[in-house]
Write an enzyme that holds these catalytic residues in place. Structure first.
Site, PDB file in Angstrom:
ATOM      1  N   GLU A 155       0.844  -1.189   0.000  1.00 39.44           N
ATOM      2  CA  GLU A 155       0.000   0.000   0.000  1.00 39.44           C
ATOM      3  C   GLU A 155       0.880   1.240   0.000  1.00 39.44           C
ATOM      4  O   GLU A 155       1.749   1.398   0.863  1.00 39.44           O
ATOM      5  CB  GLU A 155      -0.912   0.016   1.227  1.00 39.44           C
ATOM      6  CG  GLU A 155      -1.814   1.242   1.272  1.00 39.44           C
ATOM      7  CD  GLU A 155      -2.669   1.290   2.524  1.00 39.44           C
ATOM      8  OE1 GLU A 155      -3.533   2.182   2.603  1.00 39.44           O
ATOM      9  OE2 GLU A 155      -2.467   0.442   3.420  1.00 39.44           O
ATOM     10  N   CYS A 159       3.331   9.855  -1.892  1.00 39.77           N
ATOM     11  CA  CYS A 159       4.215   9.938  -3.052  1.00 39.77           C
ATOM     12  C   CYS A 159       4.330  11.413  -3.426  1.00 39.77           C
ATOM     13  O   CYS A 159       3.317  12.083  -3.642  1.00 39.77           O
ATOM     14  CB  CYS A 159       3.656   9.128  -4.218  1.00 39.77           C
ATOM     15  SG  CYS A 159       4.605   9.277  -5.753  1.00 39.77           S
ATOM     16  N   ALA A 160       5.559  11.919  -3.476  1.00 38.37           N
ATOM     17  CA  ALA A 160       5.735  13.345  -3.767  1.00 38.37           C
ATOM     18  C   ALA A 160       7.124  13.601  -4.326  1.00 38.37           C
ATOM     19  O   ALA A 160       8.072  12.870  -4.044  1.00 38.37           O
ATOM     20  CB  ALA A 160       5.512  14.182  -2.508  1.00 38.37           C
ATOM     21  N   GLN A 166      10.198  19.322 -10.033  1.00 36.22           N
ATOM     22  CA  GLN A 166       9.088  18.795 -10.818  1.00 36.22           C
ATOM     23  C   GLN A 166       9.253  19.133 -12.291  1.00 36.22           C
ATOM     24  O   GLN A 166      10.066  19.967 -12.672  1.00 36.22           O
ATOM     25  CB  GLN A 166       7.764  19.321 -10.268  1.00 36.22           C
ATOM     26  CG  GLN A 166       7.431  18.748  -8.896  1.00 36.22           C
ATOM     27  CD  GLN A 166       6.060  19.167  -8.395  1.00 36.22           C
ATOM     28  OE1 GLN A 166       5.283  19.786  -9.122  1.00 36.22           O
ATOM     29  NE2 GLN A 166       5.758  18.842  -7.146  1.00 36.22           N
ATOM     30  N   VAL A 167       8.482  18.447 -13.127  1.00 37.70           N
ATOM     31  CA  VAL A 167       8.510  18.564 -14.590  1.00 37.70           C
ATOM     32  C   VAL A 167       9.887  18.158 -15.119  1.00 37.70           C
ATOM     33  O   VAL A 167      10.366  18.697 -16.115  1.00 37.70           O
ATOM     34  CB  VAL A 167       8.140  20.003 -15.058  1.00 37.70           C
ATOM     35  CG1 VAL A 167       7.719  19.979 -16.526  1.00 37.70           C
ATOM     36  CG2 VAL A 167       7.007  20.579 -14.221  1.00 37.70           C
ATOM     37  N   GLY A 169      10.589  14.614 -14.941  1.00 37.37           N
ATOM     38  CA  GLY A 169      10.454  13.172 -15.084  1.00 37.37           C
ATOM     39  C   GLY A 169      10.701  12.380 -13.817  1.00 37.37           C
ATOM     40  O   GLY A 169      10.691  11.153 -13.849  1.00 37.37           O
ATOM     41  N   TYR A 197      -6.393  15.383  -7.585  1.00 36.41           N
ATOM     42  CA  TYR A 197      -5.158  15.941  -8.131  1.00 36.41           C
ATOM     43  C   TYR A 197      -4.152  14.843  -8.501  1.00 36.41           C
ATOM     44  O   TYR A 197      -3.280  15.059  -9.343  1.00 36.41           O
ATOM     45  CB  TYR A 197      -4.527  16.894  -7.115  1.00 36.41           C
ATOM     46  CG  TYR A 197      -5.370  18.104  -6.822  1.00 36.41           C
ATOM     47  CD1 TYR A 197      -5.415  19.187  -7.695  1.00 36.41           C
ATOM     48  CD2 TYR A 197      -6.144  18.160  -5.664  1.00 36.41           C
ATOM     49  CE1 TYR A 197      -6.197  20.288  -7.427  1.00 36.41           C
ATOM     50  CE2 TYR A 197      -6.933  19.265  -5.387  1.00 36.41           C
ATOM     51  CZ  TYR A 197      -6.956  20.321  -6.272  1.00 36.41           C
ATOM     52  OH  TYR A 197      -7.740  21.427  -6.010  1.00 36.41           O
ATOM     53  N   ILE A 199      -5.045  11.451  -9.252  1.00 38.07           N
ATOM     54  CA  ILE A 199      -5.572  10.335 -10.040  1.00 38.07           C
ATOM     55  C   ILE A 199      -4.898  10.263 -11.405  1.00 38.07           C
ATOM     56  O   ILE A 199      -4.540   9.185 -11.886  1.00 38.07           O
ATOM     57  CB  ILE A 199      -7.101  10.469 -10.191  1.00 38.07           C
ATOM     58  CG1 ILE A 199      -7.779  10.102  -8.872  1.00 38.07           C
ATOM     59  CG2 ILE A 199      -7.616   9.560 -11.298  1.00 38.07           C
ATOM     60  CD1 ILE A 199      -9.283  10.260  -8.901  1.00 38.07           C
ATOM     61  N   GLY A 200      -4.705  11.407 -12.052  1.00 34.88           N
ATOM     62  CA  GLY A 200      -4.081  11.411 -13.377  1.00 34.88           C
ATOM     63  C   GLY A 200      -2.688  10.831 -13.349  1.00 34.88           C
ATOM     64  O   GLY A 200      -2.304  10.066 -14.241  1.00 34.88           O
TER      65      GLY A 200
END
Length: 211
Positions: A155, A159-160, A166-167, A169, A197, A199-200
């Site tokens: 489980e 996750c961050a 960011q951006v 990869g 935010y 789910i994608g």
């Protein structure tokens, strides 16, 4: 597990991902659920393909082209657990701070309890900058999870990726690294709770709503 009303339960069946397969993925956009773990049958020779044979008089064998560099080879990672060591405690604090910054809707006490829980582990991507060693900025991204090896699933709690990283990869790399590590723990499935935010992102990594 969360007090958010718009939480979705997502699950994913892990497939083995070799470093060579990981290299083929785009660094920026990351793999889609149909390409990240799908074996490309067009790259394998079919039964009707003719295989070249070398002549008996050949003195030197055909040389294969050099293997291209793997983009994952230069990534510093660590599996962080609460075992009382100084290094891991510093990294656990860094992970707690990262999750608290990037997941502001999560109660900080809840984040701290799970990150420091001895049943949970975290996979962290570490900065290669020596000046950031042993400080919060050393953590570029992380995934905190709890494994249930007897049921072959884990489980994912948090996750961050750091906002400054960011951006690039790292989100895709982080999940792929976790999937590669999961092989060593006998994990075949992942489950997580995701808000609107996230789910994608999880769908892009191959997760579905079907459990």
């Amino acid at each position: 597990k969360s007090n958010m009303s718009d939480v979705e339960i997502l699950s994913s069946k892990k497939r083995k991902l070799s470093p060579d397969a990981a290299h083929e993925e785009a660094d920026e956009g990351g793999p889609s659920s149909s390409s990240a773990f799908h074996h490309d049958s067009s790259s394998s020779p079919s039964s009707s393909t003719q295989h070249a044979t070398s002549s008996p008089n050949t003195t030197t064998p055909n040389k294969l082209p050099p293997r291209p560099p793997n983009t994952y080879d230069n990534i510093r990672t660590a599996i962080v657990i609460n075992n009382g060591t100084r290094t891991n405690l510093i990294r656990l604090i860094g992970l707690k701070s990262l999750f608290a910054r990037q997941l502001p809707k999560m109660p900080k006490e809840y984040i701290a309890r799970l990150v420091f829980d001895r049943r949970h582990k975290s996979l962290a991507i570490l900065s290669s900058d020596p000046e950031k060693k042993d400080c919060d900025d050393e953590i570029i991204g992380g995934i905190c999870y709890r494994a249930y090896p007897e049921m072959r699933f884990a489980e994912i709690a948090f996750c961050a990726v750091s906002a400054s990283q960011q951006v690039k990869g790292y989100g895709t790399k982080l999940m792929n690294l976790l999937k590669m590590h999961a092989v060593t723990e006998g994990i075949e499935f992942f489950i997580t709770y995701a808000d609107n935010y996230a789910i994608g992102y999880f769908k892009k990594q191959g997760f579905t709503k079907a459990v």
